[in-house]
Design a protein around this motif. Sequence first.
Motif, PDB file in Angstrom:
ATOM      1  N   GLY A 222     -10.477  -7.329  -9.898  1.00  0.00           N
ATOM      2  CA  GLY A 222      -9.666  -8.541  -9.908  1.00  0.00           C
ATOM      3  C   GLY A 222      -8.237  -8.261 -10.328  1.00  0.00           C
ATOM      4  O   GLY A 222      -7.280  -8.800  -9.752  1.00  0.00           O
ATOM      5  N   LEU A 223      -8.093  -7.393 -11.314  1.00  0.00           N
ATOM      6  CA  LEU A 223      -6.765  -7.022 -11.790  1.00  0.00           C
ATOM      7  C   LEU A 223      -5.987  -6.298 -10.685  1.00  0.00           C
ATOM      8  O   LEU A 223      -4.783  -6.544 -10.499  1.00  0.00           O
ATOM      9  CB  LEU A 223      -6.908  -6.124 -13.020  1.00  0.00           C
ATOM     10  CG  LEU A 223      -5.699  -5.973 -13.953  1.00  0.00           C
ATOM     11  CD1 LEU A 223      -5.190  -7.323 -14.429  1.00  0.00           C
ATOM     12  CD2 LEU A 223      -6.078  -5.094 -15.142  1.00  0.00           C
ATOM     13  N   ALA A 224      -6.678  -5.448  -9.945  1.00  0.00           N
ATOM     14  CA  ALA A 224      -6.038  -4.742  -8.826  1.00  0.00           C
ATOM     15  C   ALA A 224      -5.532  -5.733  -7.781  1.00  0.00           C
ATOM     16  O   ALA A 224      -4.421  -5.584  -7.252  1.00  0.00           O
ATOM     17  CB  ALA A 224      -7.022  -3.761  -8.192  1.00  0.00           C
ATOM     18  N   ASP A 225      -6.336  -6.752  -7.498  1.00  0.00           N
ATOM     19  CA  ASP A 225      -5.927  -7.763  -6.516  1.00  0.00           C
ATOM     20  C   ASP A 225      -4.721  -8.560  -7.013  1.00  0.00           C
ATOM     21  O   ASP A 225      -3.810  -8.877  -6.237  1.00  0.00           O
ATOM     22  CB  ASP A 225      -7.091  -8.710  -6.219  1.00  0.00           C
ATOM     23  CG  ASP A 225      -8.200  -8.039  -5.422  1.00  0.00           C
ATOM     24  OD1 ASP A 225      -7.925  -7.007  -4.770  1.00  0.00           O
ATOM     25  OD2 ASP A 225      -9.340  -8.545  -5.451  1.00  0.00           O
ATOM     26  N   VAL A 226      -4.721  -8.880  -8.305  1.00  0.00           N
ATOM     27  CA  VAL A 226      -3.591  -9.617  -8.887  1.00  0.00           C
ATOM     28  C   VAL A 226      -2.306  -8.806  -8.758  1.00  0.00           C
ATOM     29  O   VAL A 226      -1.265  -9.315  -8.327  1.00  0.00           O
ATOM     30  CB  VAL A 226      -3.863  -9.961 -10.366  1.00  0.00           C
ATOM     31  CG1 VAL A 226      -2.581 -10.442 -11.053  1.00  0.00           C
ATOM     32  CG2 VAL A 226      -4.936 -11.033 -10.470  1.00  0.00           C
ATOM     33  N   TYR A 227      -2.379  -7.536  -9.117  1.00  0.00           N
ATOM     34  CA  TYR A 227      -1.189  -6.685  -9.029  1.00  0.00           C
ATOM     35  C   TYR A 227      -0.722  -6.537  -7.578  1.00  0.00           C
ATOM     36  O   TYR A 227       0.483  -6.500  -7.304  1.00  0.00           O
ATOM     37  CB  TYR A 227      -1.472  -5.314  -9.633  1.00  0.00           C
ATOM     38  CG  TYR A 227      -1.567  -5.305 -11.143  1.00  0.00           C
ATOM     39  CD1 TYR A 227      -0.652  -6.010 -11.920  1.00  0.00           C
ATOM     40  CD2 TYR A 227      -2.571  -4.590 -11.800  1.00  0.00           C
ATOM     41  CE1 TYR A 227      -0.733  -6.006 -13.309  1.00  0.00           C
ATOM     42  CE2 TYR A 227      -2.658  -4.578 -13.189  1.00  0.00           C
ATOM     43  CZ  TYR A 227      -1.740  -5.287 -13.936  1.00  0.00           C
ATOM     44  OH  TYR A 227      -1.824  -5.284 -15.310  1.00  0.00           O
ATOM     45  N   ALA A 228      -1.685  -6.451  -6.654  1.00  0.00           N
ATOM     46  CA  ALA A 228      -1.324  -6.341  -5.236  1.00  0.00           C
ATOM     47  C   ALA A 228      -0.561  -7.583  -4.784  1.00  0.00           C
ATOM     48  O   ALA A 228       0.442  -7.489  -4.071  1.00  0.00           O
ATOM     49  CB  ALA A 228      -2.573  -6.141  -4.391  1.00  0.00           C
ATOM     50  N   LYS A 229      -1.035  -8.757  -5.207  1.00  0.00           N
ATOM     51  CA  LYS A 229      -0.366 -10.007  -4.840  1.00  0.00           C
ATOM     52  C   LYS A 229       1.013 -10.112  -5.481  1.00  0.00           C
ATOM     53  O   LYS A 229       1.915 -10.754  -4.942  1.00  0.00           O
ATOM     54  CB  LYS A 229      -1.232 -11.197  -5.243  1.00  0.00           C
ATOM     55  CG  LYS A 229      -2.481 -11.353  -4.382  1.00  0.00           C
ATOM     56  CD  LYS A 229      -3.389 -12.454  -4.897  1.00  0.00           C
ATOM     57  CE  LYS A 229      -4.660 -12.550  -4.060  1.00  0.00           C
ATOM     58  NZ  LYS A 229      -5.612 -13.553  -4.598  1.00  0.00           N
ATOM     59  N   LYS A 230       1.172  -9.469  -6.631  1.00  0.00           N
ATOM     60  CA  LYS A 230       2.477  -9.453  -7.298  1.00  0.00           C
ATOM     61  C   LYS A 230       3.418  -8.413  -6.694  1.00  0.00           C
ATOM     62  O   LYS A 230       4.589  -8.346  -7.051  1.00  0.00           O
ATOM     63  CB  LYS A 230       2.297  -9.154  -8.792  1.00  0.00           C
ATOM     64  CG  LYS A 230       1.765 -10.318  -9.616  1.00  0.00           C
ATOM     65  CD  LYS A 230       1.771  -9.957 -11.104  1.00  0.00           C
ATOM     66  CE  LYS A 230       1.470 -11.164 -11.969  1.00  0.00           C
ATOM     67  NZ  LYS A 230       1.593 -10.859 -13.413  1.00  0.00           N
ATOM     68  N   GLY A 231       2.877  -7.600  -5.800  1.00  0.00           N
ATOM     69  CA  GLY A 231       3.695  -6.572  -5.166  1.00  0.00           C
ATOM     70  C   GLY A 231       3.840  -5.308  -5.981  1.00  0.00           C
ATOM     71  O   GLY A 231       4.725  -4.489  -5.716  1.00  0.00           O
TER      72      GLY A 231
ATOM     73  N   LEU B 264      -2.879   4.985   1.486  1.00  0.00           N
ATOM     74  CA  LEU B 264      -2.322   5.315   2.801  1.00  0.00           C
ATOM     75  C   LEU B 264      -1.122   4.430   3.114  1.00  0.00           C
ATOM     76  O   LEU B 264      -0.107   4.900   3.644  1.00  0.00           O
ATOM     77  CB  LEU B 264      -3.406   5.156   3.870  1.00  0.00           C
ATOM     78  CG  LEU B 264      -3.201   5.910   5.190  1.00  0.00           C
ATOM     79  CD1 LEU B 264      -3.081   7.408   4.956  1.00  0.00           C
ATOM     80  CD2 LEU B 264      -4.358   5.618   6.143  1.00  0.00           C
ATOM     81  N   GLU B 265      -1.231   3.151   2.772  1.00  0.00           N
ATOM     82  CA  GLU B 265      -0.119   2.228   2.995  1.00  0.00           C
ATOM     83  C   GLU B 265       1.114   2.629   2.184  1.00  0.00           C
ATOM     84  O   GLU B 265       2.250   2.382   2.600  1.00  0.00           O
ATOM     85  CB  GLU B 265      -0.531   0.799   2.625  1.00  0.00           C
ATOM     86  CG  GLU B 265      -1.436   0.123   3.635  1.00  0.00           C
ATOM     87  CD  GLU B 265      -0.769  -0.065   4.981  1.00  0.00           C
ATOM     88  OE1 GLU B 265       0.453  -0.323   5.011  1.00  0.00           O
ATOM     89  OE2 GLU B 265      -1.459   0.054   6.012  1.00  0.00           O
ATOM     90  N   GLN B 266       0.879   3.252   1.042  1.00  0.00           N
ATOM     91  CA  GLN B 266       1.981   3.686   0.181  1.00  0.00           C
ATOM     92  C   GLN B 266       2.507   5.074   0.549  1.00  0.00           C
ATOM     93  O   GLN B 266       3.385   5.605  -0.131  1.00  0.00           O
ATOM     94  CB  GLN B 266       1.535   3.672  -1.286  1.00  0.00           C
ATOM     95  CG  GLN B 266       1.205   2.290  -1.820  1.00  0.00           C
ATOM     96  CD  GLN B 266       2.374   1.336  -1.720  1.00  0.00           C
ATOM     97  OE1 GLN B 266       3.485   1.654  -2.133  1.00  0.00           O
ATOM     98  NE2 GLN B 266       2.133   0.147  -1.164  1.00  0.00           N
ATOM     99  N   GLY B 267       1.956   5.650   1.607  1.00  0.00           N
ATOM    100  CA  GLY B 267       2.408   6.965   2.040  1.00  0.00           C
ATOM    101  C   GLY B 267       1.851   8.113   1.224  1.00  0.00           C
ATOM    102  O   GLY B 267       2.319   9.251   1.342  1.00  0.00           O
ATOM    103  N   MET B 268       0.844   7.825   0.414  1.00  0.00           N
ATOM    104  CA  MET B 268       0.227   8.858  -0.430  1.00  0.00           C
ATOM    105  C   MET B 268      -0.961   9.452   0.336  1.00  0.00           C
ATOM    106  O   MET B 268      -2.126   9.193   0.041  1.00  0.00           O
ATOM    107  CB  MET B 268      -0.189   8.248  -1.765  1.00  0.00           C
ATOM    108  CG  MET B 268       0.985   7.634  -2.526  1.00  0.00           C
ATOM    109  SD  MET B 268       0.509   6.628  -3.963  1.00  0.00           S
ATOM    110  CE  MET B 268      -0.063   7.924  -5.084  1.00  0.00           C
TER     111      MET B 268
END
Length: 203
Positions: free
Chosen positions: A25-34, A65-69
Amino acid sequence: MLDDAERAYKKAILLEAKFTRAYDGLADVYAKKGDAGKSIQAMQDAISKSPRNASRQTKLGKVLLEQGMVKEAKAAFESAVKTEPSNMSMQSEIAESFLAKDMDDEAVVLFQSVLRATPKDVHVYNRLGIAYRKQGKFQEAIEEYKKALTVDPGDENLYYNLGRAYMEAKKIAETIAQFNKALEIYPDFKEAREILDKIRNLK
């Protein structure tokens, strides 16, 4: 709302450090925050608590992958496949991620793996054909589309893609034949008709 959710998940983790869904859930929150960095870290924390979750590893791989890593993404995907080696749906999903990023060699390897386990999967033959076309391997693409058509000879999209492969291989007669077959099945196939019209106008 996102700040409230972040605080709630952090509180849950303080109460139970192994509560992996709180990390998710925390990962999803951070993703939504960019904040991709914090999102990745939260997913990695969840994986460290529950390392046998292939779905979570796949999700992490996609974000990386989206981050180019790329190196890190490949490692996450490899872990997912090792965790669930018989999960062909997951392997197809990973292959699609590679294909979307023009990592066609990696996509081909996974699509081939899936087809060894599910030799009648028309969709995967089609996607493998697309990967080969992107590599410029038109004959290989043609062979995959033909295999798909032995499973489903009534799919107009397969004839269309086969026609595209022939066109890219500069085999015009075969191109026309396949587009005509696509139109026999679906007369309103706009893309096939447009390409046929262009070919005829060039003559």
